[in-house]
Design a protein around this motif. Structure first.
Motif, PDB file in Angstrom:
ATOM      1  N   MET A   1       0.692  -1.281  -0.197  1.00 12.60           N
ATOM      2  CA  MET A   1      -0.356   0.359  -0.101  1.00 12.60           C
ATOM      3  C   MET A   1       1.097   0.881   0.319  1.00 12.60           C
ATOM      4  O   MET A   1       1.013   2.274  -0.396  1.00 12.60           O
ATOM      5  N   SER A   2       2.038   0.457   1.027  1.00 16.87           N
ATOM      6  CA  SER A   2       2.845   2.408   0.929  1.00 16.87           C
ATOM      7  C   SER A   2       3.909   2.608  -0.457  1.00 16.87           C
ATOM      8  O   SER A   2       3.745   3.837  -0.449  1.00 16.87           O
ATOM      9  N   ARG A   3       4.163   1.512  -0.994  1.00 19.33           N
ATOM     10  CA  ARG A   3       4.761   2.114  -2.290  1.00 19.33           C
ATOM     11  C   ARG A   3       3.703   2.024  -3.415  1.00 19.33           C
ATOM     12  O   ARG A   3       3.954   3.045  -4.228  1.00 19.33           O
ATOM     13  N   LYS A   4       2.208   1.540  -2.888  1.00 16.85           N
ATOM     14  CA  LYS A   4       2.081   2.209  -4.186  1.00 16.85           C
ATOM     15  C   LYS A   4       1.147   3.640  -4.516  1.00 16.85           C
ATOM     16  O   LYS A   4       1.507   4.653  -5.047  1.00 16.85           O
ATOM     17  N   SER A   5       1.584   4.392  -2.642  1.00 10.12           N
ATOM     18  CA  SER A   5       0.630   5.703  -2.672  1.00 10.12           C
ATOM     19  C   SER A   5       1.936   6.130  -3.042  1.00 10.12           C
ATOM     20  O   SER A   5       1.938   7.867  -3.220  1.00 10.12           O
ATOM     21  N   ASN A   6       3.407   5.572  -3.033  1.00  6.59           N
ATOM     22  CA  ASN A   6       4.548   6.157  -3.616  1.00  6.59           C
ATOM     23  C   ASN A   6       5.075   5.908  -5.465  1.00  6.59           C
ATOM     24  O   ASN A   6       5.895   6.125  -5.528  1.00  6.59           O
ATOM     25  N   GLY A   7       3.685   5.586  -6.130  1.00  6.24           N
ATOM     26  CA  GLY A   7       3.846   5.058  -8.036  1.00  6.24           C
ATOM     27  C   GLY A   7       4.679   4.443  -7.898  1.00  6.24           C
ATOM     28  O   GLY A   7       5.759   4.455  -8.457  1.00  6.24           O
ATOM     29  N   TRP A   8       4.912   3.360  -6.347  1.00  2.00           N
ATOM     30  CA  TRP A   8       5.590   1.703  -6.576  1.00  2.00           C
ATOM     31  C   TRP A   8       6.961   1.931  -6.164  1.00  2.00           C
ATOM     32  O   TRP A   8       7.781   1.024  -6.894  1.00  2.00           O
ATOM     33  N   LYS A   9       7.623   2.936  -6.217  1.00  4.15           N
ATOM     34  CA  LYS A   9       8.772   3.666  -5.727  1.00  4.15           C
ATOM     35  C   LYS A   9       8.800   2.424  -4.272  1.00  4.15           C
ATOM     36  O   LYS A   9       7.784   2.402  -3.104  1.00  4.15           O
ATOM     37  N   SER A  10       9.988   1.778  -4.038  1.00  9.14           N
ATOM     38  CA  SER A  10      10.025   1.506  -2.815  1.00  9.14           C
ATOM     39  C   SER A  10       9.957   2.745  -1.998  1.00  9.14           C
ATOM     40  O   SER A  10      10.576   3.848  -1.951  1.00  9.14           O
ATOM     41  N   PRO A  11       9.504   2.413  -0.024  1.00  5.36           N
ATOM     42  CA  PRO A  11       9.723   3.293   0.704  1.00  5.36           C
ATOM     43  C   PRO A  11      11.089   3.960   0.922  1.00  5.36           C
ATOM     44  O   PRO A  11      11.918   3.767   0.762  1.00  5.36           O
TER      45      PRO A  11
END
Ligand code: PEP
Ligand code: CO
Length: 456
Positions: free
Chosen positions: A446-456
């Motif tokens: 979910m957090s990668r998706k909200s970062n445009g699939w970039k690793s957090p």
């Protein structure tokens, strides 16, 4: 041009073919039990149901996320304090992890307080040359393999209602009490995290959950303030239509009929025929409803069901709970999403990564693999995103206890471990550590998706 379906009543389903309903040998005894059930007070209220529908509308728009989980089937014997506390605890802890990862509010829905009727692939079971009706859940008959045990008993409908009432009563009391320490990561059993592939990420995530809870408690002086009042909703498969009908009521100052046995009933994969009894019953109730969908479900069927169950296209009313299997989800999901999107249909997509990934070990034990469950979730996330939709919920079979029913995960349940603490009478469930690890993995997605699939 299809004509409008005929008028609905709580019993209009009885004129349709009903799959998976038990045959009671004594019709009068069934009617007597149902008459009692129809007089007993409801288990949930219409305003709670409307609140859930509003929350699911938020999840349909991508503003919220639904976490649904619990036993494959509840049993009367496990209607006890520890089992209920541990189920609430795992769902609450998972939800906090998802709030942290997804930066969204999470709606918690338990598979509890009514999950007592089960669909079966065969009507009978044969052991040593003896054939008896199969076990269909504690609401219907008994698991013991005797003619008496397996005969459907209408009194069990009343016992199921009472157990559901006892369960929901205790859940409400725990919620009112603020859960004491259940929500604080310092009291969680997270030793296994060190063995996870992304251990450092998870340790940071858990630490920041603790920090935000401590901060919110310091500024507001109350527990759980950051996620508002904690609420739990109930759900079960609305399989036993006599039971559901007996709890279907009109309420003052609202139009329509509510199924007051649960907040969120769903139709199972085996009973979702468009012209069958289950769809007929469900189309007339005002609750938010789910439909389980497996491989082979077509875009046309999806549209027809959406029209039948949600003719006003009301967001929050209809959830498709897809359980396609890790191998099939990539191929099966996009045509469904496309068909509904083209017609502007409002549906919430919820992934059940359990029921399409069941297998048997060489020794014949029914199990599920952690990595297959995770693979179906991760693929669903990506595929829905690529189709311009989004995953708005997840549906797990899980328990807060340390059972050994599913394989894998960081704590490493192996085939040899399965016999150690295999308790489920039906489907294998994630245990506490597997469920928490799944939540941590999901939060990362979910957090990668909200970062445009970039690793957090
Ligand atoms: C279940 O949820 O336990 C179940 C029987 O699922 P499905 O209808 O998806 O097979
Ligand atoms: Co199941």
């Amino acid at each position: 041009m299809t004509s409008a379906p005929p008028e609905w009543t709580p019993r209009s389903w009885q004129a349709k073919p009903a799959a998976q309903l038990p045959t009671y040998p004594d019709a009068q005894a069934l009617q007597a039990a149902l008459a009692q059930l129809a007089r007993l007070p409801p288990l949930v209220t219409s305003w709670e149901i409307e609140n859930l529908k509003t929350q699911l509308a938020g999840a349909t728009r991508g503003e919220r996320f639904m976490l649904q989980g619990g036993d494959c089937s509840e049993s009367f014997a496990e209607c006890e304090s520890d089992a209920i506390v541990s189920k609430l605890k795992i769902l609450l802890q998972m939800s906090l992890v998802l709030v942290q990862g997804g930066k969204k509010r999470v709606t918690r829905v338990g598979r509890f307080a009514g999950q007592y009727a089960k669909p079966r692939s065969a009507d009978t079971e044969t052991r040593d040359g003896v054939t008896l009706p199969c076990y269909r859940g504690d609401m219907v008959n008994r698991a013991e393999f005797t003619a008496e045990g397996r005969t459907p008993d209408p009194q069990l409908l009343l016992r199921a209602y009472e157990r559901s009432g006892l369960t929901i009563n205790f859940i409400r009391a725990l919620i009112d009490g603020g859960f004491a320490d259940l929500h604080h990561p310092e009291y969680w059993q997270l030793g296994f995290v060190a063995k996870c592939p992304n251990a450092a990420d998870y340790a940071r995530m858990v630490e920041s959950i603790g920090e935000s809870l401590r901060f919110m408690e310091a500024v507001s002086g109350s527990v759980m303030a950051d996620i508002g009042r904690v609420d739990f909703f109930t759900s079960h498969e609305g399989l036993h239509l006599h039971y559901e009908q007996a709890q279907t009521r009109q309420v003052p100052h609202r139009t329509g009929w509510y199924d007051l046995s649960t907040h969120f009933p769903w139709i199972g994969q085996r009973t979702r025929a468009l012209d069958g009894a289950h769809v007929e019953y469900f189309r007339g109730i005002a609750n938010p409803v789910g439909v389980k969908i497996g491989p082979g479900f077509t875009g046309d069927e999806a549209l027809a069901l959406a029209d039948r169950l949600n003719p006003n296209n009301e967001p929050g009313r209809l959830t498709f709970i897809h359980r396609l299997g890790a191998d099939r989800v990539e191929e099966c999901l996009p045509p469904l999403v496309e068909a509904l999107r083209r017609q502007g249909k409002q549906v919430l997509w919820c992934c059940d990564p359990m029921h399409g990934n069941t297998e048997a070990t060489a020794a014949g034990i029914k199990t599920r693999r952690f990595e297959r469950i995770l693979a179906e979730l991760a693929t669903s996330f990506r595929v829905l995103d690529e189709c311009g939709a989004h995953l708005g919920g997840v549906h797990f079979e899980l328990t807060g206890e340390n059972v050994t029913e599913c394989l894998g995960g960081a704590s490493g349940v192996t085939e040899a471990d399965l016999t150690r603490d295999y308790r489920t009478r039906l489907d294998p469930r994630l245990n506490y550590e597997q469920a928490m690890e799944m939540a941590l993995m999901l939060a990362r997605l979910m957090s990668r998706k909200s970062n445009g699939w970039k690793s957090p």
